[in-house]
Motif scaffolding. Sequence first.
Motif, short mmCIF file in Angstrom:
data_model
loop_
_atom_site.label_atom_id
_atom_site.label_comp_id
_atom_site.label_asym_id
_atom_site.label_seq_id
_atom_site.Cartn_x
_atom_site.Cartn_y
_atom_site.Cartn_z
N GLU A 19 -2.43 10.26 4.67
CA GLU A 19 -2.23 10.10 3.22
C GLU A 19 -3.52 10.30 2.44
OE1 GLU A 19 -0.45 6.28 2.82
OE2 GLU A 19 1.41 6.87 3.85
N GLN A 20 -4.64 9.80 2.97
CA GLN A 20 -5.91 9.94 2.24
C GLN A 20 -6.61 11.26 2.53
OE1 GLN A 20 -8.00 6.49 3.68
NE2 GLN A 20 -9.00 7.57 5.35
N ARG A 21 -6.10 12.00 3.54
CA ARG A 21 -6.56 13.34 3.89
C ARG A 21 -7.98 13.37 4.46
NH1 ARG A 21 -3.21 17.57 1.60
NH2 ARG A 21 -1.50 16.63 0.45
N PHE A 22 -8.36 12.34 5.18
CA PHE A 22 -9.61 12.39 5.93
C PHE A 22 -9.66 11.22 6.90
CE2 PHE A 22 -10.73 9.73 2.30
CZ PHE A 22 -11.55 8.75 2.83
N VAL A 23 -10.46 11.40 7.95
CA VAL A 23 -10.73 10.33 8.91
C VAL A 23 -11.96 9.59 8.42
CG1 VAL A 23 -11.33 9.78 11.30
CG2 VAL A 23 -9.71 11.64 10.82
N PRO A 24 -11.86 8.29 8.14
CA PRO A 24 -12.98 7.58 7.51
C PRO A 24 -14.11 7.29 8.49
CG PRO A 24 -11.19 6.06 7.96
CD PRO A 24 -10.68 7.43 8.32
N ARG A 25 -15.24 6.97 7.91
CA ARG A 25 -16.45 6.73 8.70
C ARG A 25 -16.28 5.55 9.66
NH1 ARG A 25 -21.49 8.52 8.49
NH2 ARG A 25 -21.08 9.65 6.55
#
Length: 390
Positions: free
Chosen positions: A39-45
């Motif tokens: 949903e957020q369109r990225f893999v977070p840090r």
Amino acid sequence: MTTESVTQKVSAEPAGPARDAAFDHALEVLRARRDEFNEQRFVPRDYVELLKRAGIYRASTPAAFGGEPVPPADFMRLIERISAVDPATGWVSSFGSALVYFAALPVETQEKIYAEGPDVAYAGGLFPMQKAEKVDGGFVCSGVWQFASGCRGADILGIGLVGGPDTGGKPLTALVHPDDVEIVDNWSVAGMKATGSHSIRAERLFVPDEMTFVRGGAPQVDEPLTRYPSLAYAAQVLAVVALGAARGALDHVIEVGAAKSSITGGEAKGNRPAYKSGVAKAEAELRSARAFFYETSEQVWRKAVADEPISDTDRAMLRLCATHAAHVGRAVVLQAFDLAGTGAIYETHPLQRYVQDALVPAQHAMLQTHTYEAAGALILGLDAGIPSFP
């Protein structure tokens, strides 16, 4: 950007049970958070840090700088397992292999990059290659570069520059700190949403000569992993994502097929002849492609370990097994989708994740259909017809 270490101070757990447990924990967290990433369109840090603890981002750091280089087949089996849970996160994780490119940097630069530890997350937005202004001591870079998968969780980024006489016309990669560039939030796609493959923008950014290298250039560190063909490895780590997606999709339809009855209360899907034969054929195709993929990788790896010559035919077979894996993986996912029936068309259906993501690897320039032809040409002793192939 200076050559000081850019490593975030998160280290892998000790090799053995602790690291295995860290990897299993990362998979457990991924199952719980994969919808969030999509949903957020990225893999977070913070999730990249879990992958670091599992050893993913030291797997291609040279042993000379504290890394624990992992044989390509072993590393790709880890990426396959991640991709069976979430292919997009598997794609981001696959760039744990990308530090093999850094071996082409001056040794002094590598020492500084790894000064704080070997766990470095890299993301590259290399295309379109931009012509930089050559100045004393480096390059002044401006432009926009696309497809920087994993850029929001990366410690260091790469941008592509047009090569010149000093590189024999081969393109350069320039390493930059994430704080020195802008991430352009433009990753609006149907598949591989969570890779966060946004664009990178730089405006008259100075990059020292020692922070540039020819991608796939001669390594300055001699270890088995730096002898393994780096461009072929780059294709393989993306292709194995499709194998993982196929495994995840096929496991789903096997689980559904084993149910006692269908959603309508009728005969269980698994008891239908077409379902049984479909599962069997898909399983055979997937296992056959995997066998070719890993067998070829391990054959070439043995040569790298023994410091034996790796031929163009070896490289061509690596590229061929990668292309084949990407295309078979996609086909198996679509077979699973077909077996699942009407329910699979809903956005919330578990197979949608695999269908949308598994279509992407075979679309990558390194894995498209024409690479079959190029590999065949080399097997026949002909010109591949593609620059930098194999």
